[in-house]
Scaffold this active site. Structure first.
Site, PDB file in Angstrom:
ATOM      1  N   ASN A  43      -6.372  15.905 -18.476  1.00  0.00           N
ATOM      2  CA  ASN A  43      -7.209  16.287 -17.529  1.00  0.00           C
ATOM      3  C   ASN A  43      -8.561  16.605 -18.005  1.00  0.00           C
ATOM      4  O   ASN A  43      -8.970  17.204 -18.648  1.00  0.00           O
ATOM      5  CB  ASN A  43      -6.743  17.903 -16.924  1.00  0.00           C
ATOM      6  CG  ASN A  43      -7.671  18.381 -15.894  1.00  0.00           C
ATOM      7  OD1 ASN A  43      -8.831  17.429 -15.544  1.00  0.00           O
ATOM      8  ND2 ASN A  43      -8.127  19.635 -15.690  1.00  0.00           N
TER       9      ASN A  43
ATOM     10  N   LYS B 244     -11.498  16.769 -16.718  1.00  0.00           N
ATOM     11  CA  LYS B 244     -12.364  17.657 -16.146  1.00  0.00           C
ATOM     12  C   LYS B 244     -13.651  16.939 -15.750  1.00  0.00           C
ATOM     13  O   LYS B 244     -13.676  15.779 -15.727  1.00  0.00           O
ATOM     14  CB  LYS B 244     -12.583  18.944 -16.979  1.00  0.00           C
ATOM     15  CG  LYS B 244     -11.325  19.542 -16.992  1.00  0.00           C
ATOM     16  CD  LYS B 244     -11.478  21.232 -17.670  1.00  0.00           C
ATOM     17  CE  LYS B 244     -10.250  21.501 -18.217  1.00  0.00           C
ATOM     18  NZ  LYS B 244     -10.053  23.077 -18.158  1.00  0.00           N
TER      19      LYS B 244
ATOM     20  N   HIS C 162      -6.074  23.384  -8.988  1.00  0.00           N
ATOM     21  CA  HIS C 162      -6.478  23.759 -10.312  1.00  0.00           C
ATOM     22  C   HIS C 162      -7.024  25.120 -10.379  1.00  0.00           C
ATOM     23  O   HIS C 162      -8.111  25.409  -9.355  1.00  0.00           O
ATOM     24  CB  HIS C 162      -7.275  22.710 -10.938  1.00  0.00           C
ATOM     25  CG  HIS C 162      -7.376  23.045 -12.504  1.00  0.00           C
ATOM     26  ND1 HIS C 162      -8.226  23.964 -13.100  1.00  0.00           N
ATOM     27  CD2 HIS C 162      -6.857  22.399 -13.643  1.00  0.00           C
ATOM     28  CE1 HIS C 162      -8.293  23.895 -14.335  1.00  0.00           C
ATOM     29  NE2 HIS C 162      -7.410  22.981 -14.688  1.00  0.00           N
TER      30      HIS C 162
ATOM     31  N   GLU D 171      -9.669  26.338 -11.816  1.00  0.00           N
ATOM     32  CA  GLU D 171     -11.096  26.272 -11.860  1.00  0.00           C
ATOM     33  C   GLU D 171     -11.544  25.998 -10.356  1.00  0.00           C
ATOM     34  O   GLU D 171     -12.611  26.395  -9.836  1.00  0.00           O
ATOM     35  CB  GLU D 171     -11.629  24.965 -12.590  1.00  0.00           C
ATOM     36  CG  GLU D 171     -11.572  25.512 -14.149  1.00  0.00           C
ATOM     37  CD  GLU D 171     -11.366  24.487 -15.102  1.00  0.00           C
ATOM     38  OE1 GLU D 171     -11.497  23.086 -14.722  1.00  0.00           O
ATOM     39  OE2 GLU D 171     -10.991  24.804 -16.495  1.00  0.00           O
TER      40      GLU D 171
ATOM     41  N   GLU E  46      -0.232  27.243 -15.324  1.00  0.00           N
ATOM     42  CA  GLU E  46      -1.368  27.431 -16.149  1.00  0.00           C
ATOM     43  C   GLU E  46      -1.753  28.659 -16.115  1.00  0.00           C
ATOM     44  O   GLU E  46      -2.750  29.108 -15.217  1.00  0.00           O
ATOM     45  CB  GLU E  46      -2.411  26.295 -15.702  1.00  0.00           C
ATOM     46  CG  GLU E  46      -2.089  25.118 -15.787  1.00  0.00           C
ATOM     47  CD  GLU E  46      -3.340  23.998 -16.031  1.00  0.00           C
ATOM     48  OE1 GLU E  46      -3.078  23.648 -17.062  1.00  0.00           O
ATOM     49  OE2 GLU E  46      -4.145  24.079 -14.979  1.00  0.00           O
TER      50      GLU E  46
ATOM     51  N   GLY F 171      -8.674  27.006 -21.473  1.00  0.00           N
ATOM     52  CA  GLY F 171     -10.063  26.605 -22.428  1.00  0.00           C
ATOM     53  C   GLY F 171     -10.573  27.631 -23.108  1.00  0.00           C
ATOM     54  O   GLY F 171     -11.350  27.910 -23.613  1.00  0.00           O
TER      55      GLY F 171
ATOM     56  N   SER G  23      -4.536  25.497 -23.302  1.00  0.00           N
ATOM     57  CA  SER G  23      -4.659  25.502 -24.558  1.00  0.00           C
ATOM     58  C   SER G  23      -3.757  24.662 -25.354  1.00  0.00           C
ATOM     59  O   SER G  23      -3.314  25.081 -26.520  1.00  0.00           O
ATOM     60  CB  SER G  23      -5.146  26.843 -25.321  1.00  0.00           C
ATOM     61  OG  SER G  23      -6.471  27.358 -24.861  1.00  0.00           O
TER      62      SER G  23
HETATM   63  C1  PEP Z   1      -6.729  22.450 -17.878  1.00  0.00           C
HETATM   64  O1  PEP Z   1      -7.725  22.030 -17.510  1.00  0.00           O
HETATM   65  O2  PEP Z   1      -5.578  22.350 -16.935  1.00  0.00           O
HETATM   66  C2  PEP Z   1      -6.104  23.121 -19.180  1.00  0.00           C
HETATM   67  C3  PEP Z   1      -5.096  23.707 -19.350  1.00  0.00           C
HETATM   68  O3  PEP Z   1      -7.336  23.109 -19.924  1.00  0.00           O
HETATM   69  P1  PEP Z   1      -7.272  23.617 -21.599  1.00  0.00           P
HETATM   70  O4  PEP Z   1      -6.097  22.750 -22.217  1.00  0.00           O
HETATM   71  O5  PEP Z   1      -8.657  23.115 -22.379  1.00  0.00           O
HETATM   72  O6  PEP Z   1      -6.766  24.999 -21.678  1.00  0.00           O
END
Ligand code: PEP
Length: 256
Positions: free
Chosen positions: A9, A11, A96, A98, A168, A174, A214
């Site tokens: 992803n 973003k 998601h 976000e 998640e 992040g 992460s």
């Molecule tokens: C994500 O954006 O779905 C995500 C898991 O980000 P990160 O791997 O940076 O934590």
């Protein structure tokens, strides 16, 4: 047997020009991959570039980061499922964290998007996850139950194989703070049992549940070894082709 699915992803990162060099570097490093499914999820503007670039690598699937639930109409700035299908997009991320936190996406919107995506032949990657405050309050299962029940309401069991759930935990996205494999597995096992309750054993057993938060080359293998973790949704560590390629390799290792 659930094939593991590794999704990058991006973003709101990487231009279409950068996307082209990314794919070239990624393919050079990765060669051909068949044991795990790879999905690249760029910005909308890079999708045509990736369609071309991945022509050389049919094992790479394309995803989109969002879509609207209506088929068409006066929705300035939105993208429809049909538009994505016309670009050979196969997966679409829905809900998601976000989008939930920053753009007001609700469980009801997620549900509408899941149905529209399925009708159009797209495969939803439906994201669920608790915040740190919810975890500290002991509400992980309650939050996930609500998100899964609402998000999948009206979906029939036969269609679960077309949907991926991405667990998640918001506190791990992040932040560099990953759920431990045991913490993630505990939640994935709960989600699987919830699917048995809401649908049936066979359908729940076929549905893929990814972990996201992460994930990096250093922790991918041990996460992927957990029995109920069927892949990863990777944000930050997928922005570099070399790093995402290492995550793919680490996940392949976990199969042996
Ligand atoms: C994500 O954006 O779905 C995500 C898991 O980000 P990160 O791997 O940076 O934590």
């Amino acid at each position: 047997m659930r094939k593991k699915i590794l999704a990058a992803n991006w973003k709101m990162n990487l231009t279409n020009i950068e996307a082209e060099s990314y794919v070239e570097a990624f393919l050079n490093e990765i060669g051909e991959v068949n044991d795990v499914e790879i999905v690249i999820i760029p910005s909308f503007t890079s999708i045509p570039t990736l369609v071309q670039a991945s022509g050389k690598a049919p094992f790479i699937r394309l995803g989109a980061q969002n879509m609207h639930w209506e088929k068409d109409g006066a929705f300035t700035g939105e993208i429809s499922a049909t538009m994505l299908r016309a670009l050979f997009v196969k997966y679409v991320v829905i809900g998601h964290s976000e989008r939930r936190a920053l753009f007001g996406e609700t469980d009801e919107m997620v549900q509408k998007k899941v149905h529209t995506a399925l009708e159009a032949g797209l495969r939803p990657i439906m994201c669920v996850g608790e915040t740190l405050a919810e975890r500290d309050a002991g509400s992980v299962q309650k939050v996930l139950r609500r998100q899964v029940e609402e998000g999948l309401k009206g979906v029939i069991a036969d269609r679960l194989t077309e949907i991926v759930i991405a667990y998640e935990p918001v506190w791990a996205i992040g932040t560099g703070r990953t759920a431990t494999p045991a913490q993630a597995e505990e939640v994935h096992a709960f989600l699987r049992s919830l699917l048995v309750e809401l649908f049936d054993q066979a359908a729940a057993g076929r549905m893929r549940i990814q972990y996201g938060g992460s994930v990096k080359p250093e922790n991918a293998e041990e996460l992927m070894r957990e029995p109920n973790i069927d892949g990863a949704l990777v944000g930050g560590a997928s922005l570099d082709a070399h790093s995402f390629a290492r995550i793919v390799r680490a996940s392949e290792k976990a199969l042996n």
